[in-house]
Write a protein that holds these residues in place. Structure first.
Motif, PDB file in Angstrom:
ATOM      1  N   LYS A 151       0.828  -1.211   0.000  1.00 59.07           N
ATOM      2  CA  LYS A 151       0.000   0.000   0.000  1.00 59.07           C
ATOM      3  C   LYS A 151       0.861   1.259   0.000  1.00 59.07           C
ATOM      4  CE  LYS A 151      -4.111   1.728   2.382  1.00 59.07           C
ATOM      5  NZ  LYS A 151      -5.013   1.516   3.536  1.00 59.07           N
ATOM      6  N   TYR A 155       0.746   4.332  -2.933  1.00 63.13           N
ATOM      7  CA  TYR A 155       0.352   5.703  -2.612  1.00 63.13           C
ATOM      8  C   TYR A 155       1.462   6.726  -2.857  1.00 63.13           C
ATOM      9  CZ  TYR A 155      -4.222   4.940  -0.469  1.00 63.13           C
ATOM     10  OH  TYR A 155      -5.556   4.664  -0.255  1.00 63.13           O
ATOM     11  N   TYR A 160      -4.385  11.837  -2.261  1.00 63.89           N
ATOM     12  CA  TYR A 160      -5.099  10.815  -1.489  1.00 63.89           C
ATOM     13  C   TYR A 160      -6.174  10.116  -2.315  1.00 63.89           C
ATOM     14  CZ  TYR A 160      -8.420   8.925   1.873  1.00 63.89           C
ATOM     15  OH  TYR A 160      -9.292   8.118   2.547  1.00 63.89           O
ATOM     16  N   LYS A 161      -6.978  10.877  -3.029  1.00 63.66           N
ATOM     17  CA  LYS A 161      -8.069  10.268  -3.800  1.00 63.66           C
ATOM     18  C   LYS A 161      -7.531   9.394  -4.927  1.00 63.66           C
ATOM     19  CE  LYS A 161     -11.559  13.831  -2.852  1.00 63.66           C
ATOM     20  NZ  LYS A 161     -12.486  14.842  -3.439  1.00 63.66           N
ATOM     21  N   THR A 164      -6.128   6.201  -3.414  1.00 64.69           N
ATOM     22  CA  THR A 164      -7.186   5.309  -2.951  1.00 64.69           C
ATOM     23  C   THR A 164      -7.851   4.592  -4.116  1.00 64.69           C
ATOM     24  OG1 THR A 164      -7.597   6.765  -1.065  1.00 64.69           O
ATOM     25  CG2 THR A 164      -9.325   5.179  -1.629  1.00 64.69           C
ATOM     26  N   TYR A 167      -5.439   1.870  -5.348  1.00 64.20           N
ATOM     27  CA  TYR A 167      -5.327   0.804  -4.354  1.00 64.20           C
ATOM     28  C   TYR A 167      -6.572  -0.085  -4.368  1.00 64.20           C
ATOM     29  CZ  TYR A 167      -5.233  -1.494   0.194  1.00 64.20           C
ATOM     30  OH  TYR A 167      -5.269  -2.433   1.198  1.00 64.20           O
ATOM     31  N   THR A 168      -7.748   0.525  -4.517  1.00 66.75           N
ATOM     32  CA  THR A 168      -8.989  -0.253  -4.542  1.00 66.75           C
ATOM     33  C   THR A 168      -9.022  -1.194  -5.736  1.00 66.75           C
ATOM     34  OG1 THR A 168     -10.140   1.562  -3.427  1.00 66.75           O
ATOM     35  CG2 THR A 168     -11.493  -0.094  -4.546  1.00 66.75           C
ATOM     36  N   GLN A 327      -3.108  11.220   8.691  1.00 66.87           N
ATOM     37  CA  GLN A 327      -2.562  10.894   7.390  1.00 66.87           C
ATOM     38  C   GLN A 327      -1.217  11.596   7.250  1.00 66.87           C
ATOM     39  OE1 GLN A 327      -5.365  11.857   4.395  1.00 66.87           O
ATOM     40  NE2 GLN A 327      -7.034  10.714   5.331  1.00 66.87           N
ATOM     41  N   GLN A 362      -6.815   2.853   8.664  1.00 69.45           N
ATOM     42  CA  GLN A 362      -8.120   3.464   8.513  1.00 69.45           C
ATOM     43  C   GLN A 362      -9.027   2.995   9.622  1.00 69.45           C
ATOM     44  OE1 GLN A 362      -9.437   2.450   4.602  1.00 69.45           O
ATOM     45  NE2 GLN A 362      -7.938   3.735   3.563  1.00 69.45           N
TER      46      GLN A 362
END
Length: 362
Positions: A151, A155, A160-161, A164, A167-168, A327, A362
């Motif tokens: 992860k 990143y 951040y968006k 994410t 990563y998803t 964060q 998280q």
């Protein structure tokens, strides 16, 4: 008759008595030195005669009828025995003075957060108001070490968006977070990873991490048991994982209590605000200013992120904090730090907006 002169008789010389020999008893001591004897008139050469050694005889006969002889150790034998004992003592000394490795309690252990806050209050009065007004840090373990390291690679250098989203899709490609393991990652080709938004360079980083797991160089069990120095050295061998990523992994995944991420922009900015510095502190200044926080510098760094988030400083690009989990913000625009261990030479980078943020828990 003539007178005769009578002479009185002369006394005859008496013979001298001979010296009587000394009686030998059980208490006679053994002697190796010569014994002085009176001169022997029958020895015209006057050569001294060395008497025979006298051995002490035991009064208790042995079973075979012979009387055992008692031997007396010489001075050289006693000296050599003392040297042997001294050598043995010198060899056994390091065993007793050997320092056992210290067991490090993670911040997620019972009572460690309270101990950390109590320590920070006592050593740095400037932190007291932050501790009183902000919620306590939370360090909860949700993912395996391999997933957390993967992860961190995904990143890097991303907002951040965007991070994410990639990563998803990566987790979905692997079949879920529980399915992310070295064998699954190695089974994915760079082209497959590129389809979910992972660059070719990051794909090589993921494969290098998975290969080190498969070969046994790294494992979740060994990483947890390593001390901080060994952990930093081993993870820095992985392509794409530098000092910043190692520090974030140690704090938010392993919950190590005494980690100071000197290359993180958010922590540096927080130290600047806390101590009223005109410029961002360099890594060497960070080490000096935060030395008093030991052995709970990780908790101190957590409050620096919260301080920056509360001030709303635009240069930090701090992402919102959800549920007390901060964060961390990456300082440098790239993280090709595989062989980089000289943070003291790095200058702060100012005026860079939209620095990537990385969620570790998280």
């Amino acid at each position: 008759m003539s007178e005769q002169t009578l002479t009185p008789p002369q006394p005859q010389p008496q013979p001298q008595p001979l010296p009587q020999p000394l009686p030998i008893s059980d208490s006679t001591l053994v002697s190796n030195s010569p014994v002085d004897l009176p001169p022997n008139p029958s020895n015209p050469s006057k050569i001294p005669i060395r008497p025979q050694k006298i051995r002490k005889l035991s009064s208790t006969p042995s079973s075979n009828g012979k009387t055992p002889e008692t031997t007396v150790p010489s001075a050289s034998t006693a000296t050599s025995g003392a040297i042997t004992v001294t050598k043995n003592r010198r060899k056994s000394a390091p065993k007793s003075s050997r320092v056992l490795p210290q067991i490090i309690k993670p911040l997620s252990a019972d009572g460690e957060i309270d101990n950390a806050l109590q320590h920070l209050r006592s050593v740095d009065p400037l932190l007291v108001s932050l501790i009183d007004t902000l919620p306590s840090p939370q360090f909860e373990l949700h993912h395996s070490a391999f997933l957390a390291l993967s992860k961190s690679i995904l990143y890097q250098q991303l907002a951040y968006k965007a991070g994410t989203s990639i990563y998803t899709r990566f987790v979905s490609l692997c079949g879920g977070e529980d399915a992310v393991c070295p064998d699954i990652v190695l089974s994915l080709s760079p082209q497959q990873l590129k389809q979910v938004g992972i660059s070719g360079r990051k794909a090589s980083y993921l494969h290098d991490l998975a290969n080190k797991y498969r070969s046994g160089i790294l494992s979740d069990e060994t990483l947890v048991k390593m001390d901080d120095r060994s952990l930093f050295t081993m993870l820095s061998m992985v392509k794409g994982i530098g000092s910043w990523s190692v520090h974030m992994f140690m704090i938010f995944s392993l919950h190590r209590p005494d980690v100071l991420p000197v290359s993180d922009l958010g922590v540096r900015k927080g130290v600047q605000l806390l101590y009223g510095l005109e410029e961002l502190p360099r890594p060497s200044q960070m080490e000096q200013l935060c030395d008093k926080w030991k052995p709970y510098r990780s908790a101190g760094a957590w409050y620096m992120w919260r301080l920056v988030e509360g001030k709303g400083t635009p240069t930090t690009a701090a992402a919102p904090i959800d549920g007390g989990n901060v964060q961390a913000l990456q300082q440098f625009p790239t993280e090709q730090e595989t062989q980089q261990h000289q943070l003291q030479l790095l200058e702060p980078i100012n005026g860079i907006e939209n620095l990537g943020a990385c969620i570790w828990s998280q």
